[in-house]
Design a protein around this motif. Structure first.
Motif, PDB file in Angstrom:
ATOM      1  N   PRO A 115      34.134 -50.335   8.232  1.00 56.10           N
ATOM      2  CA  PRO A 115      34.405 -48.897   7.980  1.00 56.10           C
ATOM      3  C   PRO A 115      35.916 -49.235   8.358  1.00 56.10           C
ATOM      4  O   PRO A 115      36.963 -48.974   8.284  1.00 56.10           O
ATOM      5  CB  PRO A 115      33.619 -48.296   8.360  1.00 56.10           C
ATOM      6  N   GLU A 124      39.141 -49.163  -2.330  1.00 55.04           N
ATOM      7  CA  GLU A 124      37.595 -48.679  -3.016  1.00 55.04           C
ATOM      8  C   GLU A 124      38.249 -46.836  -2.439  1.00 55.04           C
ATOM      9  O   GLU A 124      38.403 -46.241  -3.103  1.00 55.04           O
ATOM     10  CB  GLU A 124      36.346 -48.277  -3.500  1.00 55.04           C
ATOM     11  N   VAL A 125      37.734 -47.094  -1.327  1.00 59.06           N
ATOM     12  CA  VAL A 125      38.122 -45.371  -0.657  1.00 59.06           C
ATOM     13  C   VAL A 125      39.158 -45.129  -0.168  1.00 59.06           C
ATOM     14  O   VAL A 125      39.416 -44.003   0.437  1.00 59.06           O
ATOM     15  CB  VAL A 125      37.125 -45.914   0.535  1.00 59.06           C
ATOM     16  N   ALA A 131      39.640 -50.083   6.338  1.00 60.39           N
ATOM     17  CA  ALA A 131      40.116 -48.366   6.246  1.00 60.39           C
ATOM     18  C   ALA A 131      42.105 -48.694   6.755  1.00 60.39           C
ATOM     19  O   ALA A 131      42.838 -48.308   6.103  1.00 60.39           O
ATOM     20  CB  ALA A 131      39.633 -47.403   6.032  1.00 60.39           C
ATOM     21  N   THR A 179      32.063 -41.699   0.000  1.00 61.54           N
ATOM     22  CA  THR A 179      33.077 -42.206  -1.480  1.00 61.54           C
ATOM     23  C   THR A 179      32.184 -43.402  -1.923  1.00 61.54           C
ATOM     24  O   THR A 179      31.810 -42.879  -2.828  1.00 61.54           O
ATOM     25  CB  THR A 179      34.144 -42.779  -0.769  1.00 61.54           C
ATOM     26  N   LEU A 180      31.597 -44.147  -1.547  1.00 62.11           N
ATOM     27  CA  LEU A 180      30.575 -45.328  -1.710  1.00 62.11           C
ATOM     28  C   LEU A 180      29.800 -44.843  -2.329  1.00 62.11           C
ATOM     29  O   LEU A 180      29.376 -45.444  -3.806  1.00 62.11           O
ATOM     30  CB  LEU A 180      30.331 -46.320  -0.825  1.00 62.11           C
ATOM     31  N   GLU A 231      32.758 -40.290   5.530  1.00 63.05           N
ATOM     32  CA  GLU A 231      33.984 -39.627   4.046  1.00 63.05           C
ATOM     33  C   GLU A 231      33.954 -41.208   3.679  1.00 63.05           C
ATOM     34  O   GLU A 231      33.156 -41.392   2.114  1.00 63.05           O
ATOM     35  CB  GLU A 231      35.407 -39.336   4.639  1.00 63.05           C
ATOM     36  N   GLN A 232      34.145 -42.536   4.338  1.00 62.58           N
ATOM     37  CA  GLN A 232      33.758 -43.484   3.142  1.00 62.58           C
ATOM     38  C   GLN A 232      32.157 -43.804   2.803  1.00 62.58           C
ATOM     39  O   GLN A 232      32.072 -43.943   1.677  1.00 62.58           O
ATOM     40  CB  GLN A 232      33.957 -44.265   4.763  1.00 62.58           C
ATOM     41  N   HIS A 271      40.465 -41.691  -1.337  1.00 59.80           N
ATOM     42  CA  HIS A 271      41.027 -40.611  -0.264  1.00 59.80           C
ATOM     43  C   HIS A 271      42.358 -40.420  -0.467  1.00 59.80           C
ATOM     44  O   HIS A 271      42.348 -38.786  -0.577  1.00 59.80           O
ATOM     45  CB  HIS A 271      41.095 -41.793   1.058  1.00 59.80           C
TER      46      HIS A 271
END
Length: 789
Positions: free
Chosen positions: A407, A458-459, A410, A426-427, A422-423, A463
């Motif tokens: 992570p 994607e994340v 990001a 989201t996934l 949050e990641q 975001h």
């Protein structure tokens, strides 16, 4: 891809307005091309009630209506609809309203001598349907005077550009999933309940092409009634730009547009024997639903029965087995086709379709059962009938893809720090599954995700890309160093030089037609899937594009055309930079001093060519003038400039009349071209400025030499030889006379050359001048030149 707001809300529970959704779509990487509001198209149309209907005094098929618009002041309207009558509630277009179907504005006018204040409208005129037999009839309790857009309901339509790497968003449900992940609502689960079969499937279904069609599922539904599809289905298809056809066809299209899953329905009565996915055979053809016949080859996958091919697999169905209003029994087909095979077949046949766009990008291989269940439920609910059991031939290529993810990437790769929680959320919202060690399992509908950087994308996009701060790149202290390459600097120089000579720069297509390529010797690279047949060949020369520009300008009345282009030409060994210029029309307009207008000639092209070469610091004085400029040049009015006998640096001359005829040009055209990659590189480090000019201390001396030479000898060769005869003393040589006539032997000519000599530390004496003259004469003699007495 187009879809309406109500269609989106079928899958997304949200209170967001269309404007908010439109902004969020672009923010998460789904580019919004347009947001259409149908209410704006229906402005000026009202719900109105016909109070009276009287026969037109001067036309049997027209009536004069008194129409109540809700303001207490009835309007007089002339109408020819057969269903117009007193008491009817319909839609009135007021003066100033624009009719959607025709695009014309209504106005107060007299029809056969009777004033008409607008028009009572049909569904076709408002583009709400195909009915044009009469005007719209609304329920009797429809509120008179209300804006029809408000009464009918305004359903905004989104048009989103889906990039090729996002096949999951080729259905409305996939777009709803992205919006839900971005916090714009809650994604509704897919209601895909298996519909049990009442009997074994009466048709054998199999796949004999496991590479092209790994999985082929199907089932039969007997006793269906094929008619118009429900209004809600038609509304959704219309918002996507589709024309409703019949319930069976519309429902398969709905499945494709809603979930990105193409399917097909066959009329069972038109099939014979087993239905098989197989390779096409040599000589087979298919009459597709678009009415065109396509010749097939063994590299293509088809759906066929005992009688032959019925479907170009994954692209388009055939006319012979399509459903009609008389269809009572259908075979549903839902399959997985190899994306590469579908793309190759479509390009070979020059055939595109909504199904092909989805299959060649990659549909979800795990959605076959769910898709067939949804389609079965829709057909049984709308058309009735009894479904059979499902036949599953082959296995879809479902591969579980797991990616190790950190992570922290990001921030390091995406440029924004996003909390781990949050990641993970989201996934999860996007359908990914991340375990405690951040091993991320990719959903089957995302074939585009291959590695950790894709997870970062994607994340970060969910975001918010606007959350990525703009950070300047670090730079070293002091004055910035130049970054342009030598090739870029050279192109800048020749571009400025060409513009300084009065030429206008143009940029033309890098692709030309086969006919245009043949005019300049033919192209080496031909596109398999061109934009059009006129843009099929990668240009072997910049000349065709420039000649087309000349033709367009001359056809529009331009008296003089002076153009140049700096670009790439594509030969068998790769791409090569070049600059080409063309001049056509009047060099000088007609005037009292010279009379008629003067046209361009080969010497104008030569002059431009040499000036541009000088700007590029090319060794102009060492260039040799030779022939063989190319078949597209006029013989005898063209030449090449070479460094040695083999290295062609440039060419110039008049374009051949046959070449001009191909481009529709009927005036002479002078052209020149320089091969920039053939220019020799400068030796040593080039400074920012030339060395300061230092004039010589002593005055130069000039001497004239007249030589008799063969008439075929190029004068430039003799000038070059004379200048190189004594490099220490000869600083310039120029031709000032070319004489053929009295006193000159036949087949010879007299060339007079002025030679400039520059003394160094002391002036020349007679002996030194005589020695220099002898060296010049000896050098000229090697070309057969004899000093004229």
């Amino acid at each position: 891809m187009k879809f309406s707001l109500s269609w989106l809300k079928d899958h997304l529970d949200t209170d967001a307005t269309a404007e908010v959704i439109a902004e969020k779509l672009s923010a998460i990487g789904l580019e919004l091309e347009s947001l259409e509001d149908p209410a704006a198209r229906l402005a000026g149309f009202r719900v109105a009630k016909v109070l009276t209907a009287e026969r037109h005094p001067d036309a049997d098929k027209l009536q004069v209506l008194s129409v109540d618009t809700g303001d207490g002041q009835p309007l007089q309207v002339v109408c020819g609809a057969p269903n117009a009558r007193a008491g009817l509630v319909g839609v009135l277009g007021l003066p100033g309203a624009v009719v959607p179907a025709g695009g014309f504005a209504l106005k107060k006018s007299a029809i056969r001598g009777v004033e008409s204040n607008g028009m009572m409208c049909s569904t076709r005129e408002l583009e709400l349907g195909d009915d044009h037999d009469g005007i719209i009839e609304l329920p009797a309790d429809a509120p008179v005077g209300m804006a029809f857009a408000e009464y009918h309901g305004s359903d905004p339509v989104f048009d989103v550009a889906i990039t090729p790497n996002r096949p999951d968003c080729m259905g409305v449900y996939g777009i709803a999933r992205d919006l839900a992940a971005a916090g714009l609502g809650t994604l509704k689960p897919i209601a895909a309940q298996a519909v049990p079969g009442a009997y074994p499937c009466p048709v054998e279904i199999r796949t004999d092409d496991p590479e092209g069609c790994p999985a082929f599922y199907g089932r039969v539904i007997k006793g269906v009634k094929n008619g118009p599809s429900p209004a809600w289905i038609q509304d959704r298809l219309k918002s996507a730009g589709q024309r409703p056809i019949s319930a069976l066809v519309d429902l398969t299209n709905y499945l494709m547009l809603a979930y990105g899953r193409p399917a097909h329905a066959y009329d069972l009565a038109r099939l014979t024997g087993a239905v098989v996915a197989r390779r096409a055979r040599d000589g087979e053809v298919c009459l597709a639903l678009n009415g065109k016949e396509y010749a097939l080859d063994p590299g293509m996958t088809v759906i066929a029965d005992d009688n032959g091919v019925h479907d170009i697999a994954g692209i388009m169905g055939g006319e012979h087995s399509g459903c009609s209003e008389t269809t009572t029994d259908v075979l549903l087909e839902i399959a997985y086709f190899d994306p590469v095979r579908i793309g190759d077949t479509g390009r070979k046949l020059g055939l595109t379709s909504d199904a092909r766009q989805r299959f060649e990008r990659g549909v979800d291989p795990a959605f076959l059962d769910a898709g067939l269940a949804i389609l079965t439920d829709l057909i049984v609910g709308v058309c009735g009938g009894d479904p059979s059991e499902v036949v599953r031939a082959g296995e879809p290529p479902i591969v579980t893809k797991v990616i190790a993810y950190d992570p922290a990437m990001a921030a390091t790769l995406g440029g924004v720090a996003i909390p781990d929680a949050e990641q993970r959320a989201t996934l999860h919202a996007l359908g990914f599954d991340a375990d405690a060690q951040w091993n991320v399992t990719v959903p089957t509908w995302r074939p585009d995700v291959d590695g950790a950087p894709d997870i970062v994308e994607e994340v970060v996009r969910i975001h918010g890309l606007d959350g990525v701060e703009s950070t300047p790149l670090p730079r070293v202290d002091g004055v910035a160093r130049p970054t342009a390459t030598p090739a870029q600097k050279l192109e800048r120089k020749v571009r400025r030089a060409a513009a300084g000579l009065g030429l206008n720069e143009v940029i033309t297509w890098s692709f030309i037609s086969e006919r245009e390529a043949a005019a300049v010797g033919g192209g080496s690279w031909v596109l398999q899937n061109p934009i059009s047949e006129d843009l099929k060949v990668m240009r072997p020369s910049l000349l065709p594009g420039l000649l087309s520009a000349v033709q367009r300008n001359l056809d529009r009345g331009a008296p003089s055309v002076r153009l140049f282009e700096l670009g790439r030409r594509y030969l068998a060994d790769g791409e090569h930079p070049a600059i080409v210029a063309v001049m056509a029309g009047e060099r000088t307009p007609r005037q009292w001093q010279s009379g008629k207008a003067q046209s361009f000639d080969a010497f104008d092209a030569k002059s431009v060519c040499l000036e541009i070469l000088r700007s590029a610091n090319a060794p102009v004085d060492n260039l040799q003038f030779m022939g063989e400029a190319g078949s597209f040049y006029h013989p005898g009015q063209s030449a090449t400039l070479r460094l040695g006998p083999k290295t062609i640096v440039a060419s110039f001359g008049m374009v051949h009349p046959e070449t001009l005829k191909i481009f529709g040009i009927n005036v002479p055209v002078a052209a020149m071209g320089i091969h920039l990659d053939a220019l020799p590189a400068r030796k040593g480090a080039a400074g920012f400025a030339r060395a300061a000019y230092s004039p010589p201390a002593l005055q130069a001396v000039t001497r004239d030499f007249a030589f008799l030479v063969d008439a075929a000898l190029p004068a430039g060769d003799l000038v070059r030889t004379v200048k190189g005869a004594d490099k220490a003393n000869v600083v310039a040589a120029r031709l000032f006379d070319d004489f053929r006539g009295a006193g000159v032997p036949e087949r010879q000519k007299s060339l007079a050359i002025e030679v400039t000599l520059q003394p160094g530390e002391k002036s020349y004496d007679e002996a030194e001048l005589k020695a220099i003259a002898e060296r010049i004469t000896a050098a000229a003699a090697k070309l057969g030149a004899v000093l004229r007495g």
